[in-house]
Scaffold this active site. Structure first.
Site, short mmCIF file in Angstrom:
data_model
loop_
_atom_site.label_atom_id
_atom_site.label_comp_id
_atom_site.label_asym_id
_atom_site.label_seq_id
_atom_site.Cartn_x
_atom_site.Cartn_y
_atom_site.Cartn_z
N GLY A 1 -28.08 1.36 1.67
CA GLY A 1 -28.35 2.20 3.41
C GLY A 1 -27.55 0.54 3.84
N LYS B 1 -36.38 -0.90 6.89
CA LYS B 1 -37.81 -0.99 6.59
C LYS B 1 -38.84 -1.43 7.70
CE LYS B 1 -36.44 -1.79 1.63
NZ LYS B 1 -36.61 -2.74 0.94
N ASN C 1 -31.68 6.62 0.38
CA ASN C 1 -30.11 7.18 0.34
C ASN C 1 -29.47 7.70 -0.79
OD1 ASN C 1 -31.00 6.03 2.60
ND2 ASN C 1 -29.00 4.88 2.68
N GLU D 1 -29.40 10.67 3.81
CA GLU D 1 -30.56 9.35 4.23
C GLU D 1 -32.68 10.26 4.15
OE1 GLU D 1 -29.68 6.66 6.82
OE2 GLU D 1 -27.47 6.40 6.76
N ARG E 1 -33.49 19.71 13.35
CA ARG E 1 -33.22 19.26 14.94
C ARG E 1 -31.53 18.59 14.27
NH1 ARG E 1 -32.49 14.23 16.37
NH2 ARG E 1 -34.00 12.90 14.98
C1 LIG Z 1 -35.67 12.03 9.38
C2 LIG Z 1 -34.53 11.13 9.84
C3 LIG Z 1 -34.22 11.41 11.83
C4 LIG Z 1 -33.57 10.69 12.11
N1 LIG Z 1 -32.39 10.86 12.71
C5 LIG Z 1 -31.63 10.44 13.83
C6 LIG Z 1 -30.62 10.72 14.73
O1 LIG Z 1 -30.77 11.52 15.38
N2 LIG Z 1 -29.55 10.03 15.25
C7 LIG Z 1 -29.04 8.15 14.46
O2 LIG Z 1 -28.03 7.99 14.64
N3 LIG Z 1 -29.33 8.92 13.16
C8 LIG Z 1 -30.85 9.45 12.87
N4 LIG Z 1 -31.41 8.79 11.49
C9 LIG Z 1 -31.05 7.91 10.76
C10 LIG Z 1 -31.37 6.46 11.11
O3 LIG Z 1 -30.89 6.28 12.27
C11 LIG Z 1 -31.12 5.66 9.62
O4 LIG Z 1 -31.81 6.51 8.40
C12 LIG Z 1 -31.40 4.61 9.52
O5 LIG Z 1 -31.17 3.69 10.82
C13 LIG Z 1 -31.77 3.66 8.85
O6 LIG Z 1 -30.21 3.45 8.38
P1 LIG Z 1 -30.21 2.37 7.11
O7 LIG Z 1 -30.72 3.05 5.62
O8 LIG Z 1 -28.01 2.39 6.64
O9 LIG Z 1 -30.66 1.09 7.13
C14 LIG Z 1 -31.84 9.52 10.80
C15 LIG Z 1 -33.12 9.73 10.04
C16 LIG Z 1 -33.88 10.14 9.15
C17 LIG Z 1 -34.66 9.57 8.15
#
Ligand SMILES: Cc1cc2nc3c(=O)[nH]c(=O)nc-3n(C[C@H](O)[C@H](O)[C@H](O)COP(=O)(O)O)c2cc1C
Length: 297
Positions: free
Chosen positions: A165, A171, A179, A229, A254
């Site tokens: 990601g 983590k 991802n 993701e 949601r």
């Molecule tokens: C179940 C779930 C719900 C999420 N909901 C949101 C959200 O409402 N808003 C948002 O900005 N990111 C949301 N995310 C994304 C997370 O911000 C993102 O997966 C996390 O920061 C890891 O990012 P990376 O893989 O780039 O490190 C969600 C991720 C998951 C797994």
């Protein structure tokens, strides 16, 4: 050539569910579009039950001035024999929102283009997709299909090798996402509204796990691209980048949201994980654990 394409146009996610709901509850519904009436009729003829749901259909060629003028909606109100102020407009275009408000109606906007919500501020509510429409907010009968905070959807599949990601310390946050690349899946990814979903995840060498996932632009980070993701709800001892991951997505939780702090985003994601883990024990969702797509040999 244009007319030949009507039959290929898919209903937006949630459109059939909404139309069926309104028909079952005998809610009077009109369709008012700037398109010529003949085009509207051809277009909807490919969708079962749509024509019967709209007791009034008005095309742009049947009024003097189209949207953003209120004329088309006032004409619809007149034909429905309902006061404009008792009508709710559901609109995807900016001129349509202006027309609905000028007609003295309540307006829910479902923008047709992503990241354009700021253009729709005159609407009474802006929602991300029809999956987020709450009819009870507008005095209409509520949907009855939400189950324990989840909405069952027609299952869909996506898979590929796990990629890294953006490395925002997911983590450390306790939400390590596995991802997937959107390459080769652009149609599927654009077809499905952004939001938080859940389902089952198969990893080629490990097994099948519960999963919660986000699809979209992560408003908190304002990504430039729509990403997928998935968060596998299991504690793994090591990374598995490059491993084949298969998903069957079975329900919606949601819309994506922005949050005032990273802590509140993380808390919400954990709440999503709890909702998904619990819901996946319901027979309605458990059965998809046996989906052959998840089992790679
Ligand atoms: C179940 C779930 C719900 C999420 N909901 C949101 C959200 O409402 N808003 C948002 O900005 N990111 C949301 N995310 C994304 C997370 O911000 C993102 O997966 C996390 O920061 C890891 O990012 P990376 O893989 O780039 O490190 C969600 C991720 C998951 C797994």
């Amino acid at each position: 050539m244009f007319s030949d394409q009507w039959c290929k146009i898919k209903a937006l996610p949630g459109a059939n569910r909404l139309i069926k709901h309104l028909r079952c509850h005998e809610v009077p519904v009109a369709l008012a579009s700037n398109s010529p009436k003949a085009n509207i009729e051809t277009k909807i003829s490919y969708h079962q039950g749509w024509k019967e749901t709209f007791s009034v259909i008005i095309g742009g060629d049947e009024v003097r001035i189209g949207k953003p003028s209120p004329e088309i909606f006032l004409e619809a109100a007149n034909k429905l024999k309902i006061e404009p102020s008792d009508l709710l407009v559901i609109e995807d275009s900016v001129p349509g929102v202006a027309a609905g408000k000028a007609a003295g109606m309540e307006v829910v906007a479902v923008p047709s283009l992503p990241k354009q919500n700021h253009l729709y501020t005159s609407a009474d509510e802006v929602i991300n997709s029809l999956l987020d429409l709450r009819p009870e907010k507008w005095g209409l009968p509520p949907f009855q299909d939400w189950i324990e905070g989840t909405l069952p959807i027609e299952p869909w599949h996506i898979g590929g090798p796990v990629i890294k990601g953006f490395g925002r310390g997911s983590k450390v946050l306790g939400i390590p996402t596995a991802n997937l690349s959107t390459e080769g899946y652009s149609d599927l990814v654009s077809e499905h509204p952004s939001g938080v979903y859940f389902g089952w995840a198969g990893l080629s060498t490990r097994g099948i796990y519960k999963m919660a996932m986000s699809i979209g632009w992560n408003p908190f980070f304002d990504n430039k691209e729509k990403t997928i993701e998935p968060w596998l709800l299991h504690k793994f001892d090591e990374d598995f980048y490059g491993e084949e991951l298969r998903l069957v997505i079975v329900g919606y939780i949601r819309p994506e949201a922005n949050f005032p702090s990273l802590e509140s985003l993380v808390a919400k994601i954990h709440e999503d994980g709890d909702i998904a883990a619990k819901a996946l024990d319901l027979p309605l969702y458990t059965k998809y654990r046996d989906d052959p797509y998840l089992k790679m040999s």
